[in-house]
Scaffold this active site. Sequence first.
Site, PDB file in Angstrom:
ATOM      1  N   SER A  73       6.725 -11.340  -7.262  1.00 52.40           N
ATOM      2  CA  SER A  73       7.509 -10.165  -7.659  1.00 52.40           C
ATOM      3  C   SER A  73       7.510  -9.876  -9.159  1.00 52.40           C
ATOM      4  O   SER A  73       8.086  -8.871  -9.584  1.00 52.40           O
ATOM      5  CB  SER A  73       8.958 -10.324  -7.188  1.00 52.40           C
ATOM      6  OG  SER A  73       9.043 -10.161  -5.790  1.00 52.40           O
ATOM      7  N   LYS A 114       6.549  -6.421 -10.306  1.00 46.90           N
ATOM      8  CA  LYS A 114       7.482  -5.296 -10.424  1.00 46.90           C
ATOM      9  C   LYS A 114       7.755  -4.897 -11.873  1.00 46.90           C
ATOM     10  O   LYS A 114       8.285  -3.816 -12.135  1.00 46.90           O
ATOM     11  CB  LYS A 114       8.783  -5.639  -9.694  1.00 46.90           C
ATOM     12  CG  LYS A 114       8.573  -5.746  -8.192  1.00 46.90           C
ATOM     13  CD  LYS A 114       9.719  -6.446  -7.467  1.00 46.90           C
ATOM     14  CE  LYS A 114       9.353  -6.618  -5.986  1.00 46.90           C
ATOM     15  NZ  LYS A 114      10.280  -7.492  -5.272  1.00 46.90           N
ATOM     16  N   SER A 126      15.126  -7.234  -6.717  1.00 45.92           N
ATOM     17  CA  SER A 126      13.740  -7.491  -6.317  1.00 45.92           C
ATOM     18  C   SER A 126      13.391  -6.790  -5.006  1.00 45.92           C
ATOM     19  O   SER A 126      12.724  -7.353  -4.126  1.00 45.92           O
ATOM     20  CB  SER A 126      13.463  -8.989  -6.207  1.00 45.92           C
ATOM     21  OG  SER A 126      12.081  -9.259  -6.336  1.00 45.92           O
TER      22      SER A 126
END
Length: 388
Positions: free
Chosen positions: A75, A78, A130
């Site tokens: 993640s 991102k 997230s």
Amino acid sequence: MVRQKWAQALLCVFISILGLGINGGPVFAQTEEVNHGLIEAHSMSISADAAILMDATNGETLYNKNAHKQRPPASTTKILTAILGLELGRPDELVVVSEKAAAVGESTIHLDPGEKILLYELITGAMVKSGNDACVAIGEQIAGTEKDFVRLMNQKAFLIGAKNTHFVNTNGLPNKNHYSTAYDLALMARYGLQIPAFTSITRLKETEIHFIEPDFFMNLRNTNKLLWNYPYTDGVKTGTTTAAGKCLVAAATKDGRQLIAVVLNAPNRFGDAQKLLEWGFSNTETITIAQAGDVVDVSREGSEPLMAFVQQPLQVSVLKKDEEKLEKKIQWTRDSHLPIDGGEEIGVYEVWLNEKKLGSTPLYAECRAEIFDGWDLKGRLTNLIEGK
């Protein structure tokens, strides 16, 4: 409408090549990595498979452990999704959640098809909670489809200097062709931290986002434990998958100096990051050799003045114990014939440590020069910086 928005987004990404900025976003010269770290990787006990500590001021590497090794970023992907969302979109854009975005699994903010929410709230949900679904919704809003948004992500990553990165989705869900490096992620974080809205989001411990339709609020709690345990923390993003292991991109500011730590596949990711950051603050420093606009007087008595100016700042990161060992040199790069025109590049200002060049910046003549009575310009420049 979608085609027009896609064309505008593509144009905005390429504008950054020209140094024009995007919606007030940052533009700074990219610094090539000039060292492999200030200490040997094995001299510090770090659980991560790959790690880096970067000086946010100049992009220099302070610590390096497999920093260019390609790994799944999970993640931490991102970070770039948020950057493009902030640069290419308007915070108050109304987003209607698609069925595809709502169907994304794993870590989510539980979007449902047809829900309406502002783009800024989605970016907050992606970075704080997230939300994988939020990332897809962001991509579709900016570029029409997630696939087209990912193309923008890869182009943007390359322009930032992240040349060992390739993304296939907006959120970091596992894919063998989705990878990055600790070094590349540090570059992305460094870029993002120059965007005030990005920093404001990554510093949030807890917050809430507002859905327009249906009208309700959702509470979010950040997954980055450093925000509670390390008082200097600026964020940035956690990431976890089976393939990637535990990952963290972290930034901290202490006494006005900002450092960025990235640890990938790190069983003790928060401990690793804090150890790197504290080591950097305690043992290294950023030295400003010259500021942009500084002027060097290279004139000689009885001759026409010749002043050289520095166009870009020259800063280096060193161990504190090595500060007194720095050597400053000026190298003449132009033929010594006259005249010299104002604005003409005439030399290079360099800084060295133990016979290794740490950095340099060009010198330019401030005004036109005609007569020097046979003066050896190259010798004069060298003698000047050595104090002769």
